[in-house]
Each structure stands twice: as C-alpha cells, then as structure tokens.
Write an enzyme that holds these catalytic residues in place. Structure first.
Site, PDB file in Angstrom:
ATOM      1  N   GLU A   1       0.497  89.855 -26.781  1.00 43.18           N
ATOM      2  CA  GLU A   1       1.508  90.896 -26.583  1.00 43.18           C
ATOM      3  C   GLU A   1       1.438  91.494 -25.178  1.00 43.18           C
ATOM      4  O   GLU A   1       2.476  91.755 -24.552  1.00 43.18           O
ATOM      5  CB  GLU A   1       1.338  91.997 -27.628  1.00 43.18           C
ATOM      6  CG  GLU A   1       2.634  92.296 -28.357  1.00 43.18           C
ATOM      7  CD  GLU A   1       2.464  93.244 -29.526  1.00 43.18           C
ATOM      8  OE1 GLU A   1       2.755  92.819 -30.648  1.00 43.18           O
ATOM      9  OE2 GLU A   1       2.023  94.393 -29.325  1.00 43.18           O
TER      10      GLU A   1
ATOM     11  N   GLU B   1       2.999  89.040 -22.850  1.00 45.67           N
ATOM     12  CA  GLU B   1       4.457  89.086 -22.987  1.00 45.67           C
ATOM     13  C   GLU B   1       5.022  90.305 -22.266  1.00 45.67           C
ATOM     14  O   GLU B   1       6.041  90.215 -21.575  1.00 45.67           O
ATOM     15  CB  GLU B   1       4.778  89.176 -24.481  1.00 45.67           C
ATOM     16  CG  GLU B   1       5.861  88.252 -24.954  1.00 45.67           C
ATOM     17  CD  GLU B   1       6.126  88.445 -26.444  1.00 45.67           C
ATOM     18  OE1 GLU B   1       5.174  88.733 -27.210  1.00 45.67           O
ATOM     19  OE2 GLU B   1       7.293  88.332 -26.842  1.00 45.67           O
TER      20      GLU B   1
ATOM     21  N   CYS C   1       4.108  94.087 -35.219  1.00 46.12           N
ATOM     22  CA  CYS C   1       3.057  93.765 -36.190  1.00 46.12           C
ATOM     23  C   CYS C   1       3.240  94.439 -37.540  1.00 46.12           C
ATOM     24  O   CYS C   1       2.499  94.157 -38.472  1.00 46.12           O
ATOM     25  CB  CYS C   1       1.696  94.083 -35.610  1.00 46.12           C
ATOM     26  SG  CYS C   1       1.689  95.534 -34.618  1.00 46.12           S
TER      27      CYS C   1
ATOM     28  N   SER D   1       8.695  91.780 -29.536  1.00 42.66           N
ATOM     29  CA  SER D   1       7.714  90.763 -29.164  1.00 42.66           C
ATOM     30  C   SER D   1       7.755  89.664 -30.224  1.00 42.66           C
ATOM     31  O   SER D   1       8.023  89.929 -31.395  1.00 42.66           O
ATOM     32  CB  SER D   1       6.331  91.412 -29.145  1.00 42.66           C
ATOM     33  OG  SER D   1       5.332  90.439 -29.294  1.00 42.66           O
TER      34      SER D   1
ATOM     35  N   LYS E   1       2.657  94.046 -46.589  1.00 44.99           N
ATOM     36  CA  LYS E   1       1.858  92.877 -46.200  1.00 44.99           C
ATOM     37  C   LYS E   1       1.893  91.808 -47.295  1.00 44.99           C
ATOM     38  O   LYS E   1       1.733  90.626 -47.018  1.00 44.99           O
ATOM     39  CB  LYS E   1       0.419  93.295 -45.901  1.00 44.99           C
ATOM     40  CG  LYS E   1       0.276  94.080 -44.601  1.00 44.99           C
ATOM     41  CD  LYS E   1       0.260  93.164 -43.402  1.00 44.99           C
ATOM     42  CE  LYS E   1       0.303  93.928 -42.096  1.00 44.99           C
ATOM     43  NZ  LYS E   1       0.659  93.067 -40.957  1.00 44.99           N
TER      44      LYS E   1
ATOM     45  N   GLU F   1       5.069  90.111 -46.525  1.00 47.12           N
ATOM     46  CA  GLU F   1       4.936  89.357 -45.273  1.00 47.12           C
ATOM     47  C   GLU F   1       4.202  88.036 -45.522  1.00 47.12           C
ATOM     48  O   GLU F   1       4.622  86.978 -45.036  1.00 47.12           O
ATOM     49  CB  GLU F   1       4.162  90.193 -44.227  1.00 47.12           C
ATOM     50  CG  GLU F   1       4.021  89.488 -42.883  1.00 47.12           C
ATOM     51  CD  GLU F   1       3.114  90.237 -41.900  1.00 47.12           C
ATOM     52  OE1 GLU F   1       2.243  91.017 -42.336  1.00 47.12           O
ATOM     53  OE2 GLU F   1       3.261  90.018 -40.686  1.00 47.12           O
TER      54      GLU F   1
ATOM     55  N   GLU G   1       8.077  81.147 -43.255  1.00 47.82           N
ATOM     56  CA  GLU G   1       7.642  80.659 -41.933  1.00 47.82           C
ATOM     57  C   GLU G   1       6.129  80.752 -41.757  1.00 47.82           C
ATOM     58  O   GLU G   1       5.580  80.179 -40.834  1.00 47.82           O
ATOM     59  CB  GLU G   1       8.367  81.403 -40.809  1.00 47.82           C
ATOM     60  CG  GLU G   1       8.101  82.892 -40.672  1.00 47.82           C
ATOM     61  CD  GLU G   1       9.055  83.774 -41.486  1.00 47.82           C
ATOM     62  OE1 GLU G   1       9.579  83.301 -42.518  1.00 47.82           O
ATOM     63  OE2 GLU G   1       9.262  84.939 -41.089  1.00 47.82           O
TER      64      GLU G   1
ATOM     65  N   CYS H   1      -0.721 102.759 -39.853  1.00 50.40           N
ATOM     66  CA  CYS H   1      -1.278 102.107 -41.052  1.00 50.40           C
ATOM     67  C   CYS H   1      -2.208 103.006 -41.852  1.00 50.40           C
ATOM     68  O   CYS H   1      -2.383 102.793 -43.057  1.00 50.40           O
ATOM     69  CB  CYS H   1      -2.025 100.853 -40.665  1.00 50.40           C
ATOM     70  SG  CYS H   1      -0.917  99.585 -40.091  1.00 50.40           S
TER      71      CYS H   1
HETATM   72 FE1  HC0 Z   1      -2.018  97.546 -39.953  1.00 45.93          FE
HETATM   73 FE2  HC0 Z   1      -2.092  95.621 -38.420  1.00 45.93          FE
HETATM   74  S1  HC0 Z   1      -2.572  97.720 -37.792  1.00 45.93           S
HETATM   75  S2  HC0 Z   1      -0.179  96.328 -39.402  1.00 45.93           S
HETATM   76  O1  HC0 Z   1      -1.138  98.996 -39.786  1.00 45.93           O
HETATM   77  O2  HC0 Z   1      -0.783  95.203 -35.958  1.00 45.93           O
HETATM   78  O3  HC0 Z   1      -1.351  96.895 -42.730  1.00 45.93           O
HETATM   79  O4  HC0 Z   1      -4.599  98.782 -40.730  1.00 45.93           O
HETATM   80  O5  HC0 Z   1      -3.801  95.281 -40.503  1.00 45.93           O
HETATM   81  O6  HC0 Z   1      -1.523  92.830 -39.283  1.00 45.93           O
HETATM   82  O7  HC0 Z   1      -4.583  94.774 -37.147  1.00 45.93           O
HETATM   83  C1  HC0 Z   1      -1.650  97.252 -41.706  1.00 45.93           C
HETATM   84  C2  HC0 Z   1      -3.608  98.367 -40.471  1.00 45.93           C
HETATM   85  C3  HC0 Z   1      -3.026  95.888 -39.951  1.00 45.93           C
HETATM   86  C4  HC0 Z   1      -1.772  93.839 -38.942  1.00 45.93           C
HETATM   87  C5  HC0 Z   1      -3.633  95.013 -37.619  1.00 45.93           C
HETATM   88  C6  HC0 Z   1      -1.234  95.293 -36.907  1.00 45.93           C
END
Ligand code: HC0
Ligand code: SF4
Length: 579
Positions: free
Chosen positions: A282, A285, A308, A328, A367, A370, A375, A512
């Site tokens: 990142e 980029e 993310c 990104s 998550k 995700e 993909e 998060c």
């Molecule tokens: Fe997060 Fe992450 S920081 S999204 O909030 O970027 O869920 O804790 O794990 O993937 O590292 C969540 C937290 C993660 C990811 C990381 C990012």
C-alpha cells in the site's frame, strides 16, 4: 437548569434533559430495553417502543416513558411505585409471551438483555400463553437473523440507517407480523448489507447474532489429515480478555497465543505480520500514485483509499461503484496472510493447499463474508477456510476447559508470526494510514526517520483531517470511521472536491477494536477508547515499529516477491472490485 426530584432525591439538570438522564444523575438507574445511548457514535435510540422505563410523574395520570420524556421545573418523579413496577412487569410478560422459550439453547443466552430483565423482575412463568408470530430464519455468511426473537426495539435500524447510513434494515408489516427486515423482505445476502455487524453489536436479544463457526474449527482440529493454522487480527488481543474478566484495555496477546496452542492449532500466526505485508504494497502504491501525479500524469487517481476493511469494500461496491479504481488494490491483511499461507507456506510444509486449513480470528463479522468471496479461492478451495469472531474464540476456549487466566504468555510461531508496531496499530482508526506513512516517509526520504508517531492522524473524531510532511511533500490525509462518516468523504471524492492525497476508512467506530465480533459493550463505548489505549501500548512496546523493517517481511520479498508491486506480488497480494 431545572430542579427535579427523583425518588426523593433533588437534582438540577439542564433544560431538555430526559427523566432517564435526570434519574441517572441522581444515582437512580431506571431499567431500559429499547433505549440505547451510543454517545461516541452520535446516536441515541429512543423509540420509546418497549415501555420498560416507565415512571410516575406527580400530577400526570399516565405513566411516562422516561427515555423520551423531558423534565420540567419542579417535576417530581417516582420510579418505583407499585403502578410503575407492575406496568414494567406486564410489559416484560407480554414481550415474553411472543418470544421463543428456547433461552437454554439461544446463542445470546447469558448476554441477552431481555433475559436479564426477566430474571431481575423475578418472572417465573409466562403469564400470557398464546400463538407466537413466526418468521423464516435468514442465514448469511456472517449474520443470522431470527426475527422470532425480535422485540422491535429498532436499535439495529438506528445503527444501520443513522450511524452507518447503509439503510439495509427497516420495520415492515404491522401489528403481530411486524419485523425489521431488508427492503421487500429479502435476505441479507441479496441486500445492500455490508455485514459490518454493528446491528448485531447492539441487538439486545438473539434476533441478530453472528453465524457461529466454532464447530467447524473443532472438526478441522480433530481431522488427522489436516494441518490447521490460525491467524489473529490486531484488535482481538486487546478485547478477548474482557470475556475472561479482565478490565477493558487489557492486552492478552501472550495468553491468547498460548490458548490457541492448547486448542491444538499446528501453528499460531499473526495477522499483524500480514498487516506489515499490506503496508509494503500500500505504501508503494501511495508513493507511486503520488509521484506520478506530481509529474503531471493526469490518469492517476487521487486520493488513494485504504481497502482492508471488507464492510467498507462492500459499501463502496454498492454505493460508489463509479469509483472502483480509486481504492488501493491491496488485499486485506487477512487475505494476504491466507494467500501466502496457501501458496507459499503450504509448499514449505510440503502439504497440499487443500489439506492446509487456515482459520482467522477476527473482531469483525464481515470477515466471514470476505473469506467467502470467489476471487479469494482457487479451484473451489478458499484461501481463508474459517473465520471466528473474538466472541467465538472465547467460547471455544471455555468449551475446551482452558483456564485462560492462569495461562503463561507464549510467543507466535514464525515465519508468519513476527510483526512490528505498525502492524499492531491497524486495529484502531487511523492506524493503517499511520503505518503506511511510517514506511512511505522512510522510502521517500531515503532515511530511517526517528519520528514515527503521527499524532495528527490519531483520535476519535468521526472524520479527521491531518496535514503531514513527508520530506518535501505536504500531504493531506483524511480518516473516517463509521460508514456514515465515510460516505461524507466519498461524496467529496465523487464531486471532485476532495482535498486529500490519501484516505483511511474503517466501517466501525474506533476501527477494528469496535468491530461487530468483539465482546459486547452494551452501550458503554468508553470501552472502545480503552482498547485503543491498549493498542498504543502494544505498538510502543515493539522493538521494531516500521513494517519494512520486519526481518521476515524482508526475507519473504528476497525469496519470493522480489519487490513490492512485482508480478508475484500482484498475483497473490492484490485484488479487484466489482459492481
Ligand atoms: Fe482489522 Fe485488518 S485491521 S481489518 O480491523 O487492515 O477485522 O483487527 O485483521 O485484514 O491486520 C479486522 C483488525 C484486521 C485485516 C488487519 C486490516
Ligand atoms: Fe446494517 Fe451493518 Fe447490520 Fe448489515 S451488518 S444490516 S450493514 S448494521
């Protein structure tokens, strides 16, 4: 100020204060159910729909819902008269009469606010037996909606519509058939829901819960043909302790690692390692787009957006799909970790990728969704096999009779367990962009800079703006947490009015640490600030605090990726977005 008397206690409160708040300032806690004050979210749910908080006001015939009734001068309130108590009890009995009686096997059992109130009010039998309303269960990859357990408090609606501005939930039908549902009563899966899980975080009952995957993990661990590895997200370690009686803001990293080893995982790795990997891509980029832009390349899109957070990704795919080339292309740390695990680490172990099971422990419900995006799979085998929330991990530890509190601290395994302070701060709002700046500044200046604390990007304001100097560059950084706040910055980008070079967006308040899979805060959002503080302490305790200095990251580039944004890096570490 106005003078009010609550249960014979005299208080002075500002005009417009509700009876509920005035009572609180008098030290009287009136029970509530639908009401929710999320001060840090700029949101109060006071639909006054449940009537649990009713009180007697001298001179009035009817009981008043204290959450929605403002005080006036000289008001005398009684919160515990027989009339108020009786009314509260009847309200609870009526709610219970149209509520499934499966508390013993409900996922929310022990954390259900309706159950707690029924217990507090000594309700020992169902007073009004009769037909119960029934509704189909809606099971998505992240969330289960069981509207039979909905009490129409509308907290989820307030959260989804006012805070997140997603608009996936609203009250439909009337009377007995009333439920909260996506438009045209479709399933969440077909709706604009981002799976941020914030509705789950505020639901008082078991109507909205995460889709529990603990049994999938136990089955994988028991299968002798599988090698099962686990990665833990940055924000899990600063909240998991709350499930075991530790004060909010206690970091339990070492005990978490040790408990995962006791559960039987073959390797205990860290998403923070992959967060460092994300920064390599990142930050490259960011610098690439910036320098091209400065050299007059008009095809370059700025600002660059972080990518993310999966709820955020789904949000812009639905609402800003004319801007898909702005974020990104770097995958999230979770998906980078899993791609490396299945394509590089599996070969080192000499196991087929299908026999390597990657479990992620995340503070997030999106998550789960995700991990299931096509993909991120190869020939039907997903890079991330199973995602557990922080709450589910706590459940697993308890089921396995592991005495968490007496565990000795242990270290992550390597090579995918070593991380820097930059990886750690991903867990809080502003952290991803700060981590990127730590690396981009060193690369741009060609020096190892000493000042790496970018105070300007820190804080808890919903939208923040920071001016940051990187060498001779004056960068303008935007930060938003909460999707409603993100929408504001995105609309500026769409209108071509954005003044930012880079923007970090996280779907949940606090980042998060405030994810929909974290231990319930029950409206006490000061817990989020304490978790943020714990992240800061973890970062400062790290010997290395810049991603590009992580020795295992360097090794991975030397041996496999060669350099950021290389052909190999594009193949495993970058992704595409879809309309
Ligand atoms: Fe997060 Fe992450 S920081 S999204 O909030 O970027 O869920 O804790 O794990 O993937 O590292 C969540 C937290 C993660 C990811 C990381 C990012
Ligand atoms: Fe709305 Fe988020 Fe709940 Fe989906 S998960 S319904 S987007 S609050």
């Amino acid at each position: 100020l106005v003078n009010v008397t609550v249960d014979d206690i005299k208080v002075q409160v500002p005009e417009g204060t509700t009876i509920l708040a005035a009572a609180k300032s008098a030290g009287v806690n009136i029970p509530t159910l639908c009401y929710l004050n999320l001060a840090d979210f700029g949101c109060v749910n006071k639909t006054a729909s449940c009537r649990v908080c009713v009180v007697e006001v001298e001179g009035r015939r009817n009981l008043a819902p204290s959450c929605a009734t403002p005080v006036n001068e000289g008001m005398i309130v009684k919160t515990n008269t027989i009339k108020a108590l009786n009314s509260r009890k009847i309200v609870l009995e009526l709610l219970l009469s149209d509520h499934p009686k499966d508390c013993l096997v409900c996922q929310k059992s022990g954390e259900c606010e309706l159950q707690d109130l029924a217990h507090e009010f000594g309700i020992k039998e169902i007073a009004y037996e009769g037909k119960e309303s029934t509704y189909r269960k809606d099971i998505s990859k992240s969330i289960i909606r069981d509207m039979d357990k909905c009490i129409m408090c509308r907290r989820c609606e307030t959260m989804c519509n006012e805070v997140q501005t997603v608009g996936a939930l609203s009250g439909v039908n009337r009377g007995f058939d009333a439920v909260v549902a996506p438009a045209m009563e479709m399933d969440l899966n077909d709706s604009v829901c981002t799976y941020c899980g914030q509705c789950v975080a505020v639901c008082p009952t078991g109507a909205l819960v995460e889709r529990d995957a603990t049994w999938d993990v136990l089955s994988a661990l028991a299968d002798p043909t599988k090698t099962v590895i686990v990665q833990t997200a940055p924000a899990v370690r600063v909240a998991l302790g709350e499930e075991f009686g530790y004060a909010p803001g206690t970091s339990v990293t070492g005990k978490m690692v040790s408990s995962l080893r006791k559960l039987g995982f073959d390797r205990v790795f860290d998403t923070d390692f992959a967060a460092d990997l994300t920064i390599m891509e990142e930050a490259s980029e960011l610098l690439d787009r910036l320098t091209r832009h400065l050299n007059g390349d008009t095809s370059v899109k700025l600002p660059i957006l972080t990518s993310c957070c999966p709820a955020w990704v789904k949000f812009f795919e639905h609402n800003f799909n004319d801007l898909l080339d702005v974020p990104s292309t770097a995958k999230s740390p979770m998906q980078m970790f899993s791609a490396v695990a299945k394509n590089v680490f599996a070969k080192e172990l000499n196991v087929d990728r299908k026999d390597l099971i990657v479990v992620s422990v995340m503070p997030c419900l999106a998550k789960k969704y995700e991990a299931g995006r096509e993909e991120f799979s190869k020939d039907g085998d997903f890079d991330t096999d199973i995602v557990l929330s922080t709450r589910e991990l706590a459940r697993l530890i308890k089921q396995a009779n592991i005495n968490f509190n007496i565990l000795k601290d242990e270290e992550f395994d390597n090579p995918l367990g070593e991380s820097t302070g930059a990886g750690v701060i991903f867990g809080r709002t502003g952290g991803v962009i700060e981590a990127a700046l730590r690396t981009a500044a060193d690369w741009y200046t060609g020096k190892s800079l000493e000042n790496i604390d970018y105070e300007a990007v820190r804080g808890f304001e919903g939208v923040r703006s920071a001016d940051v100097k990187v060498g001779d560059l004056d960068l303008k950084i935007g930060i938003a947490h909460g999707l409603g706040e993100a929408r504001k910055l995105l609309e500026e980008v769409r209108e071509g009015k954005s003044m930012y070079h880079a923007i970090e967006i996280m779907a949940c308040k606090g980042g998060c640490i405030g994810g929909g899979g974290q231990p319930y805060h029950h409206g006490n959002t000061s817990i989020l600030r304490k978790r943020t503080e714990a992240i800061k302490i973890e970062d400062e305790s790290k010997a290395i605090r810049k991603s590009h200095e992580n020795p295992y990251i360097k090794k991975l580039y030397n041996e496999y990726f060669k350099e950021p944004m290389s052909h190999q890096a594009h193949e495993l570490l970058h992704t595409k977005y879809f309309k």
